[in-house]
Design an enzyme around this catalytic site. Sequence first.
Site, PDB file in Angstrom:
ATOM      1  N   ASN A   1       0.934  -1.280  -0.170  1.00 45.42           N
ATOM      2  CA  ASN A   1       0.195   0.089  -0.241  1.00 45.42           C
ATOM      3  C   ASN A   1       1.243   1.259   0.154  1.00 45.42           C
ATOM      4  OD1 ASN A   1       0.468   0.878   2.451  1.00 45.42           O
ATOM      5  ND2 ASN A   1      -0.227  -1.165   3.107  1.00 45.42           N
TER       6      ASN A   1
ATOM      7  N   ASP B   1      -4.465  -6.598   5.390  1.00 42.44           N
ATOM      8  CA  ASP B   1      -5.218  -7.507   5.518  1.00 42.44           C
ATOM      9  C   ASP B   1      -5.298  -8.960   4.606  1.00 42.44           C
ATOM     10  OD1 ASP B   1      -6.145  -5.780   7.604  1.00 42.44           O
ATOM     11  OD2 ASP B   1      -7.555  -4.852   6.607  1.00 42.44           O
TER      12      ASP B   1
HETATM   13  O1  PMT Z   1       2.845   5.776   6.100  1.00 42.08           O
HETATM   14  P1  PMT Z   1       2.360   7.234   6.470  1.00 42.08           P
HETATM   15  O2  PMT Z   1       2.575   7.440   4.487  1.00 42.08           O
HETATM   16  O3  PMT Z   1       2.834   8.747   6.907  1.00 42.08           O
HETATM   17  O4  PMT Z   1       0.809   6.863   6.217  1.00 42.08           O
HETATM   18  C1  PMT Z   1       0.249   7.220   7.561  1.00 42.08           C
HETATM   19  C2  PMT Z   1      -0.996   6.215   7.819  1.00 42.08           C
HETATM   20  C3  PMT Z   1      -1.846   6.338   7.118  1.00 42.08           C
HETATM   21  C4  PMT Z   1      -0.556   4.962   7.244  1.00 42.08           C
HETATM   22  C5  PMT Z   1      -0.985   5.979   9.373  1.00 42.08           C
HETATM   23  O5  PMT Z   1      -0.978   7.358   9.706  1.00 42.08           O
HETATM   24  C6  PMT Z   1      -2.249   4.983   9.431  1.00 42.08           C
HETATM   25  O6  PMT Z   1      -3.999   5.577   9.738  1.00 42.08           O
HETATM   26  N1  PMT Z   1      -1.949   3.741   9.549  1.00 42.08           N
HETATM   27  C7  PMT Z   1      -3.462   2.919   9.622  1.00 42.08           C
HETATM   28  C8  PMT Z   1      -3.700   2.011   8.784  1.00 42.08           C
HETATM   29  C9  PMT Z   1      -5.532   1.212   8.336  1.00 42.08           C
HETATM   30  O7  PMT Z   1      -5.857   1.412   7.264  1.00 42.08           O
HETATM   31  O8  PMT Z   1      -4.935   0.689   8.995  1.00 42.08           O
HETATM   32  P2  PMT Z   1      -6.317  -0.216   9.530  1.00 42.08           P
HETATM   33  O9  PMT Z   1      -7.729   0.250  10.016  1.00 42.08           O
HETATM   34  O10 PMT Z   1      -6.269  -1.224   8.049  1.00 42.08           O
HETATM   35  O11 PMT Z   1      -5.376  -1.418  10.816  1.00 42.08           O
HETATM   36  C10 PMT Z   1      -6.050  -0.356  12.218  1.00 42.08           C
HETATM   37  C11 PMT Z   1      -4.766  -0.575  12.894  1.00 42.08           C
HETATM   38  O12 PMT Z   1      -4.938  -2.447  13.504  1.00 42.08           O
HETATM   39  C12 PMT Z   1      -3.682   0.211  13.015  1.00 42.08           C
HETATM   40  O13 PMT Z   1      -3.279   0.005  13.932  1.00 42.08           O
HETATM   41  C13 PMT Z   1      -3.158  -1.235  12.308  1.00 42.08           C
HETATM   42  O14 PMT Z   1      -1.713  -1.015  12.126  1.00 42.08           O
HETATM   43  C14 PMT Z   1      -3.560  -2.765  13.066  1.00 42.08           C
HETATM   44  N2  PMT Z   1      -3.613  -3.424  12.573  1.00 42.08           N
HETATM   45  C15 PMT Z   1      -3.808  -3.741  10.607  1.00 42.08           C
HETATM   46  C16 PMT Z   1      -4.429  -5.180   9.772  1.00 42.08           C
HETATM   47  C17 PMT Z   1      -2.991  -6.343  10.752  1.00 42.08           C
HETATM   48  N3  PMT Z   1      -3.183  -7.220  10.485  1.00 42.08           N
HETATM   49  N4  PMT Z   1      -2.977  -6.451  12.014  1.00 42.08           N
HETATM   50  C18 PMT Z   1      -2.895  -5.081  12.678  1.00 42.08           C
HETATM   51  O15 PMT Z   1      -2.106  -4.816  13.627  1.00 42.08           O
END
Ligand code: PMT
Length: 403
Positions: A211, A280
């Site tokens: 991503n 994911d």
């Molecule tokens: O890296 P940059 O370009 O500076 O951008 C920053 C960012 C946009 C990536 C950052 O600010 C951010 O939002 N990161 C989370 C992105 C996201 O969409 O996360 P999510 O909704 O898929 O997941 C939610 C949370 O669960 C996150 O804290 C993620 O780290 C965690 N997660 C997700 C999937 C997974 N398999 N395990 C996890 O722990």
Amino acid sequence: MMPFPAGQHILLGITGGVAAYKSADLVRRLSSQGAEIQVVMTEAAKAFISPLTLQALSGRPVRDTLLDTEAESGMGHIDLGRWADTLLVAPASADFIAKLAGGLASDLLTTVCLATAAPVVIAPAMNQAMWLKPATQRNIQTLAADGVHLIGPDSGEQACGDIGPGRMLETWDIISELESLNVKKSLAGIKVTVTAGPTWEALDPVRGLSNHSSGKMGYAVAEAALKAGAEVNLISGPTTLSPPRDVVLHHVRSADEMLNAVKRVATDCDIFIGVAAVADYRPSQIEMSKIKKDAKHVTLELIRNPDILSWVTSQETKPFTVGFAAETDNPLEHARQKLEKKSLDIIAVNHVSADHSPFGSDENQLVVITPDEDIDLGRHPKTRLASTLIDTISKKFHESYKT
Ligand code: PMT
């Protein structure tokens, strides 16, 4: 942002220079973060900014005279020096720097600087030729040897039209520098783990799913935690960034590798912050050889990746856990659901709109959601936002031990 423990006493010395106009903003921002400010001005400074403005912003009468019987019978120059936790002179003119280097006590500010046991920090501001003069450079070296902290100056276009070094740093840079000098750090002795960047889910030896995360937000959070005094493990997916000095860096590629690194370090951490954009799903199998382009259609089967945050919060002694969420629709509602589902203490929601994506950009907009309240941190450069976020996390982390 709250770089100073609430109630920190900052004596702000202002000397004569165009940059004195920035001092008003400095007073306002430091006060709004809970610091108490006492302004001391030189005569020359008063030609550039009104004491009344600084009195209104600091809530205290400005002090400007050494031999003022009325003031000296109250908080005299010795008491002012004792009152200060930090003595910041911004702007510090060439004349003031020369006096300080020479140990003069010719006005209230130089006298307090001599009398105080608090750290003295100066932010020089002057014309580039004056800054570069051997006399000024000698004075600066003397001050550095005397233990005076120097912040700046910046280089660039000057008020007089010259270009070169000598410009006073911007307000936020001064605050950030003060923060790193600040001895009473909010996360001193605390172990923090931060995940950052994207993950790379290989399809074959040359291709993969990933991503647009650049790692900027996560690296800024790691740096802000370091500045707050924490020991920081940074677990990073593939990025082109240089890690902040003094973090322990763990390079990983896939979500599985990230989870394994987390398992190694997160069991011994106090605060876990998941900034990484973890995939994911991953391909159900990785081809050993490059996939050829003979076939008209290729079907990819994807399987779920482990959820790293959920693993962290499922541990018996779980750290204070902070997640991130990048959402396009109903961001607060979806983030609240993630907060509950993953048993987080805090979730920080990025605003993703048609005209702004946090992925890759230098700016971001965050709302912090806790079980009790939503805190809008606004839209700022990621470095500044990370400091504010760390201050919020630190406050909530310490509160969680009181309840
Ligand atoms: O890296 P940059 O370009 O500076 O951008 C920053 C960012 C946009 C990536 C950052 O600010 C951010 O939002 N990161 C989370 C992105 C996201 O969409 O996360 P999510 O909704 O898929 O997941 C939610 C949370 O669960 C996150 O804290 C993620 O780290 C965690 N997660 C997700 C999937 C997974 N398999 N395990 C996890 O722990």
